[in-house]
Design a protein around this motif. Structure first.
Motif, PDB file in Angstrom:
ATOM      1  N   UNK A 122       0.830  -1.213   0.000  1.00  0.00           N
ATOM      2  CA  UNK A 122       0.000   0.000   0.000  1.00  0.00           C
ATOM      3  C   UNK A 122       0.862   1.259   0.000  1.00  0.00           C
ATOM      4  N   UNK A 123       1.837   1.297   0.880  1.00  0.00           N
ATOM      5  CA  UNK A 123       2.712   2.471   0.959  1.00  0.00           C
ATOM      6  C   UNK A 123       3.523   2.602  -0.329  1.00  0.00           C
ATOM      7  N   UNK A 124       4.092   1.494  -0.788  1.00  0.00           N
ATOM      8  CA  UNK A 124       4.908   1.519  -1.996  1.00  0.00           C
ATOM      9  C   UNK A 124       4.123   1.867  -3.245  1.00  0.00           C
ATOM     10  N   UNK A 128       5.248   5.081  -5.271  1.00  0.00           N
ATOM     11  CA  UNK A 128       5.850   4.867  -6.590  1.00  0.00           C
ATOM     12  C   UNK A 128       4.939   5.288  -7.743  1.00  0.00           C
ATOM     13  N   UNK A 129       3.642   5.248  -7.550  1.00  0.00           N
ATOM     14  CA  UNK A 129       2.727   5.660  -8.623  1.00  0.00           C
ATOM     15  C   UNK A 129       2.685   7.170  -8.788  1.00  0.00           C
ATOM     16  N   UNK A 130       2.830   7.880  -7.670  1.00  0.00           N
ATOM     17  CA  UNK A 130       2.676   9.336  -7.713  1.00  0.00           C
ATOM     18  C   UNK A 130       3.943  10.114  -7.349  1.00  0.00           C
ATOM     19  N   UNK A 131       5.032   9.418  -7.069  1.00  0.00           N
ATOM     20  CA  UNK A 131       6.265  10.094  -6.696  1.00  0.00           C
ATOM     21  C   UNK A 131       6.192  10.755  -5.335  1.00  0.00           C
ATOM     22  N   UNK A 132       5.419  10.198  -4.448  1.00  0.00           N
ATOM     23  CA  UNK A 132       5.267  10.731  -3.088  1.00  0.00           C
ATOM     24  C   UNK A 132       6.173   9.975  -2.122  1.00  0.00           C
ATOM     25  N   UNK A 134       8.996  10.572  -0.899  1.00  0.00           N
ATOM     26  CA  UNK A 134      10.407  10.553  -1.319  1.00  0.00           C
ATOM     27  C   UNK A 134      10.752   9.360  -2.214  1.00  0.00           C
ATOM     28  N   UNK A 135       9.760   8.854  -2.902  1.00  0.00           N
ATOM     29  CA  UNK A 135       9.977   7.745  -3.833  1.00  0.00           C
ATOM     30  C   UNK A 135       9.924   8.275  -5.258  1.00  0.00           C
ATOM     31  N   UNK A 136      10.585   7.577  -6.189  1.00  0.00           N
ATOM     32  CA  UNK A 136      10.529   8.038  -7.580  1.00  0.00           C
ATOM     33  C   UNK A 136       9.140   7.837  -8.174  1.00  0.00           C
ATOM     34  N   UNK A 137       8.764   8.689  -9.113  1.00  0.00           N
ATOM     35  CA  UNK A 137       7.477   8.580  -9.794  1.00  0.00           C
ATOM     36  C   UNK A 137       7.637   7.604 -10.951  1.00  0.00           C
ATOM     37  N   UNK A 138       7.123   6.386 -10.779  1.00  0.00           N
ATOM     38  CA  UNK A 138       7.201   5.369 -11.821  1.00  0.00           C
ATOM     39  C   UNK A 138       5.921   5.272 -12.639  1.00  0.00           C
ATOM     40  N   UNK A 139       4.936   6.075 -12.274  1.00  0.00           N
ATOM     41  CA  UNK A 139       3.680   6.058 -13.024  1.00  0.00           C
ATOM     42  C   UNK A 139       2.999   4.703 -12.972  1.00  0.00           C
ATOM     43  N   UNK A 144       2.814  -2.219  -9.660  1.00  0.00           N
ATOM     44  CA  UNK A 144       3.341  -3.587  -9.725  1.00  0.00           C
ATOM     45  C   UNK A 144       4.755  -3.713  -9.158  1.00  0.00           C
ATOM     46  N   UNK A 145       5.565  -2.659  -9.260  1.00  0.00           N
ATOM     47  CA  UNK A 145       6.894  -2.692  -8.626  1.00  0.00           C
ATOM     48  C   UNK A 145       6.716  -2.817  -7.119  1.00  0.00           C
ATOM     49  N   UNK A 146       5.803  -2.038  -6.557  1.00  0.00           N
ATOM     50  CA  UNK A 146       5.539  -2.111  -5.115  1.00  0.00           C
ATOM     51  C   UNK A 146       5.035  -3.499  -4.722  1.00  0.00           C
TER      52      UNK A 146
END
Length: 181
Positions: A122-124, A128-132, A134-139, A144-146
């Motif tokens: 959930x956190x990932x 990762x979807x929104x770049x929030x 301090x994670x990269x924005x992977x769109x 699925x990466x999370x």
């Protein structure tokens, strides 16, 4: 061979091995039999998931076209599906290890692993979807990466538990494994 008690229908053969063979071995107090059932489930599950992953990676683009996707939608769907498929091996290992532990009478540990996986996912996925956070924005590739990372975390947790002396005798790994396993 297949028990009506199985909880996961994605891999009935893999979880069926643990659901049927492990409780029998555990009831007989046969750690070597439990270790054999675990090894068979992990080997079979890994082999099947590798085959499914490779097949899925190859058919993802035509599958998206078959489902009616075109242009950007097909491209995003293909990326999402292909990244998701890369997590098949840890997903299968998590199912097999959790099924083995439930079959040996320990349902608490797989439940804790599932909760841990869900929190990380959930956190990932959000980060990762929104770049929030301090994670990269992977769109589109972020969720699925999370999911894949969370499954790896779950497998590591379950394997760590199986290295302890408190793990069911036939499922212990490492230096505490049953002799001959």
């Amino acid at each position: 061979f297949f028990s009506s008690r199985r909880r996961h229908t994605r891999y009935p053969l893999v979880t069926g091995v643990q659901t049927c063979a492990l409780p029998i071995s555990t009831g007989r107090r046969d750690p070597l039999g439990s270790a054999t059932a675990l090894r068979q489930g992990l080997t079979l599950g890994t082999a099947l998931s590798v085959i499914l992953t490779i097949t899925g990676l190859l058919v993802a683009p035509p599958l998206m076209a078959f489902l009616g996707g075109n242009g950007d939608v097909a491209a995003m769907g293909t990326v999402f599906l292909q990244v998701s498929l890369l997590g098949m091996v840890p997903l299968t290992l998590q199912f097999a290890l959790g099924g083995a532990m439930r079959g040996a009478g320990n349902s608490r540990t797989p439940m804790v692993a599932g909760a841990l996986v869900n929190v990380v996912n959930i956190v990932g996925a959000y980060g990762l979807a929104f770049g929030e956070l301090r994670m990269p924005n992977l769109g589109i590739a972020g969720p699925p990466v999370a999911a894949n990372v969370s499954r790896v975390v779950g497998v590591i947790y379950l394997l760590a538990v199986l290295t302890r002396a408190s793990a069911p005798a036939g499922l212990r790994i490492g230096r505490l494994a049953p002799a001959g396993a």
